[in-house]
Design an enzyme around this catalytic site. Structure first.
Site, mmCIF file in Angstrom:
data_model
loop_
_atom_site.group_PDB
_atom_site.id
_atom_site.type_symbol
_atom_site.label_atom_id
_atom_site.label_comp_id
_atom_site.label_asym_id
_atom_site.label_seq_id
_atom_site.Cartn_x
_atom_site.Cartn_y
_atom_site.Cartn_z
ATOM 1 N N HIS A 200 0.800 -1.223 0.000
ATOM 2 C CA HIS A 200 0.000 0.000 0.000
ATOM 3 C C HIS A 200 0.830 1.270 0.000
ATOM 4 O O HIS A 200 0.372 2.313 -0.447
ATOM 5 C CB HIS A 200 -1.025 -0.043 1.127
ATOM 6 C CG HIS A 200 -2.171 -0.930 0.761
ATOM 7 N ND1 HIS A 200 -2.319 -2.196 1.248
ATOM 8 C CD2 HIS A 200 -3.179 -0.744 -0.128
ATOM 9 C CE1 HIS A 200 -3.387 -2.749 0.697
ATOM 10 N NE2 HIS A 200 -3.922 -1.903 -0.142
ATOM 11 N N GLU A 441 -11.576 -10.940 -4.901
ATOM 12 C CA GLU A 441 -10.137 -10.875 -4.659
ATOM 13 C C GLU A 441 -9.645 -12.045 -3.819
ATOM 14 O O GLU A 441 -8.524 -12.047 -3.332
ATOM 15 C CB GLU A 441 -9.745 -9.535 -4.034
ATOM 16 C CG GLU A 441 -10.540 -9.121 -2.818
ATOM 17 C CD GLU A 441 -10.142 -7.736 -2.291
ATOM 18 O OE1 GLU A 441 -9.126 -7.173 -2.727
ATOM 19 O OE2 GLU A 441 -10.852 -7.232 -1.402
ATOM 20 N N ASP A 465 -4.841 -8.662 -4.370
ATOM 21 C CA ASP A 465 -5.107 -9.717 -3.394
ATOM 22 C C ASP A 465 -5.369 -11.055 -4.065
ATOM 23 O O ASP A 465 -4.966 -12.095 -3.551
ATOM 24 C CB ASP A 465 -6.286 -9.326 -2.501
ATOM 25 C CG ASP A 465 -5.843 -8.386 -1.397
ATOM 26 O OD1 ASP A 465 -4.814 -8.672 -0.769
ATOM 27 O OD2 ASP A 465 -6.499 -7.354 -1.186
HETATM 28 C C1 PEP Z 1 -6.722 -5.427 -4.852
HETATM 29 O O1 PEP Z 1 -6.582 -6.227 -3.914
HETATM 30 O O2 PEP Z 1 -6.384 -5.666 -6.021
HETATM 31 C C2 PEP Z 1 -7.295 -4.097 -4.604
HETATM 32 C C3 PEP Z 1 -7.618 -3.304 -5.598
HETATM 33 O O3 PEP Z 1 -7.451 -3.689 -3.317
HETATM 34 P P1 PEP Z 1 -6.234 -3.287 -2.357
HETATM 35 O O4 PEP Z 1 -5.002 -3.126 -3.195
HETATM 36 O O5 PEP Z 1 -6.615 -2.021 -1.663
HETATM 37 O O6 PEP Z 1 -6.154 -4.440 -1.408
HETATM 38 MG MG MG Z 2 -7.568 -5.895 -2.052
#
Ligand code: PEP
Ligand code: MG
Length: 608
Positions: A200, A441, A465
């Site tokens: 993140h 996901e 994910d």
């Molecule tokens: C993902 O998991 O691809 C997604 C878009 O959510 P995040 O990256 O916030 O987990």
């Molecule tokens: Mg995600």
């Protein structure tokens, strides 16, 4: 790929996380609890030792007040409130008494404080109350801050960099809470030892438009504060102490990148249509409400994913209904009636309310996202009410993260009804007919997508994910980056299945994970039948270039062939060969692809 990725000429090679070039001084942030030697003090020295401890606590409090004032100026009062929490912990009589008690047993102040903090952190981390567990990060911050003073170590405060410094923040791992506090007028780039493209921090850096390199492994031990470095966010490397020639070459490359950006800007108003006339909808991922304006000018037709948890990370308290309503409304207002897909809180994993230090053994398999929200209905309904109200101003759609079972969707719907009833009771206006969709996901949601299809209005595939859980590869672990392969046949087949189920049930299927922002993979997704992509706002024109440069028929043939490949590497080679006629072997097609573990590492587009 060799484990030691340090190139002999001194370049420190990591992974590209956010493009751009910065040439500037290193701001080294060592934000870790230091080792403390056990030192005994004589009986006579005890009063002086107690005084030394008290002075250190006072100094830490003064420092926290300064840091708070600074954070308030560039991040806002809510974000700055965590420093109040820390000041109040440092004023806790029990804490002070415990430390002084140990000093009276002839233990030097730093060790006494260290022992008490270790005990408190362990106790807090195991506490049944999640809100208490989350205080661990504050304790860790205090632990570091006071020990730094007592041991006379250099003070590298995370948010204490002067404006205009053009500094490159080099640190082991940057938590989202630290990232949101960064002063963008002081920090021009980010470099971390840990992390990957889908952690993140990288996502947030892209959102903030800060060039970043992650997964550098040992940059913090190889660099010193003030060292001049080149940060190359596109190739993923740092070059310490660059020569005049190198600086000139990089300055040239920065100009070329800027020229390409200008060229891409010409695509902002163009239609995202393939050569054979297939329309693809491109939306933007918005991580902070302040980014909505920028996203709206990128050519995006709405927001395909708003990550609401960044309203929470780095704060001591949850935003109330009014504050959330204003934040969502701001995003809605930036777009002209386009859909705005707002995801309910996806906290946990590497996005924690305060600090970001996981307190679970397996945070990505833990109390995260929809699980946390369903277990904390009061907190969840505040968000649902804010969303229902914001929908008065535009086409708001609600999206639930990390769905595994149909029951989760049903429970969320029940809470949505309750939230609506609460607004009715208050006589507050809201919209009733919000579409509710889910992120696909997890492999469970993908394989059993048909069971979800009857309950929801749309699917959005979270490939960050989905890849992590399908391949059992931690998305944030730099050591595993080469194994994080979205083109693995298992992932491609799951995406293919979700698209089929969507088609069968007449549901919109979009992809909002990083994969959609990466040119070669966007081509694969179009070929798999995905007609909606939601990408980082800065990537919208780049992905549009891909859409407009290919034919859907060619993409479908390529994806069909890729689905039958045995390895991600084979799929990549095949997709690239199919794109050759459209784009040649353009370096941007490599963006986001991992180096493979089989030794056949492709040549990165290294250097200027
Ligand atoms: C993902 O998991 O691809 C997604 C878009 O959510 P995040 O990256 O916030 O987990
Ligand atoms: Mg995600």
């Amino acid at each position: 790929m060799t484990l030691d990725r340090i190139i002999a000429d001194g370049r420190i090679v990591g992974m590209p996380a956010s493009p751009g070039i910065v040439i500037g001084p290193v701001h080294l942030l060592i934000w870790e609890v230091p080792d403390v030697p056990l030192v005994e003090v004589s009986d006579e020295a005890i009063p002086a030792e107690v005084e030394r401890f008290q002075k250190a606590v006072e100094k830490a409090k003064q420092r926290l007040s300064q840091v708070k004032a600074r954070a308030e100026r560039h991040a806002g009062p809510e974000e700055a409130a965590i420093f109040d929490v820390q000041i109040s912990i440092l004023s806790d009589a029990e804490l002070i008494q415990k430390v002084e008690g140990l000093i009276h047993q002839n233990i030097a102040a730093e060790k006494a404080f260290d022992l008490v903090m270790i005990e408190w952190r362990t106790h807090f981390a195991r506490h049944a109350q999640p809100m208490i567990r989350e205080r661990v990060s504050d304790l860790t911050d205090i632990h570091i801050r006071v020990l730094t003073i007592l041991l006379g170590l250099p003070d590298h405060d995370p948010v204490d960099v002067p404006k205009g410094a053009n500094a490159i923040l080099v640190t082991h791992d940057l938590t989202p809470s630290l990232t949101v506090q960064l002063d963008r007028e002081a920090i021009a780039g980010i470099a971390t030892d840990a992390g990957t493209r889908t952690s993140h921090v990288a996502i947030l850096a892209r959102s903030l438009g800060l060039p970043a390199v992650v997964g550098l492994r040992d940059a913090t031990t190889r660099l010193h504060a003030g060292d001049q470095v080149v940060l190359d966010g596109s190739s993923g490397m740092l070059i310490p102490r660059p020569s005049a020639n190198l600086i000139e070459a990089y300055t040239d490359r920065a100009l070329r990148e800027a020229a390409d950006e200008v060229e891409l800007q010409h695509l902002v108003g163009a239609e995202p249509v393939t050569l054979d006339g297939v329309r693809v909808t491109l939306r933007a991922n918005v991580d902070l409400p302040e980014d909505a304006e920028f996203a709206a000018h990128s050519g995006a037709e709405g927001v395909g994913l708003m990550r609401t948890e960044f309203l929470v990370v780095g704060r001591a308290t949850m935003p109330d209904e009014e504050e959330q309503y204003r934040a969502y409304k701001k995003v809605v207002a930036a777009f002209d009636n386009h859909p705005i897909v707002i995801r309910t809180f996806d906290m946990g994993g590497d996005k924690l309310p305060v600090g970001g230090y996981p307190t679970e053994a397996n945070p990505f398999l833990g109390w995260r996202a929809i699980r946390m929200c369903l277990d904390e209905p009061v907190l969840f309904k505040v968000q649902l009410r804010a969303l229902l109200r914001a929908a008065m101003h535009g086409d708001v759609r609600i999206m639930l993260p990390l769905i595994v079972t149909v029951d989760e969707v049903r429970q969320a719907k029940k809470l949505l009804l309750e939230a609506a009833a609460e607004l009715d009771a208050r006589g507050v206006e809201y919209r009733h007919d919000l579409p509710l969709g889910v992120m696909v996901e997890t492999p469970a949601a993908a394989v059993a997508a048909d069971t979800l299809a009857r309950e929801v209005a749309f699917f959005s595939i979270g490939t960050n994910d989905l890849v992590q859980y399908t391949l059992a590869v931690d998305r944030g672990n730099a050591n595993l980056a080469s194994r994080f392969t979205p083109l693995h046949p298992a992932v491609l087949r799951l995406i293919h299945r979700i698209v089929e189920v969507g088609r069968h049930h007449d549901l919109e299927v979009s992809v909002c994970g990083e994969m959609a922002s990466q040119p070669l993979m966007a081509f694969a997704l179009i070929g798999l039948g995905v007609r909606q992509l939601s990408v980082a706002a800065r990537s919208v024109p780049l992905v549009k270039r891909i859409v407009r440069g290919v034919s859907a028929r060619v993409a479908t043939d390529a994806a069909d062939a890729a689905l039958n490949m045995q390895t991600a590497r084979e799929a990549e080679t095949l997709l690239r060969s199919r794109l050759l006629s459209a784009f040649g072997d353009a370096p941007f097609l490599r963006d986001g692809l991992p180096d493979f573990v089989d030794g056949n590492t492709f040549e990165g587009h290294s250097g200027p």
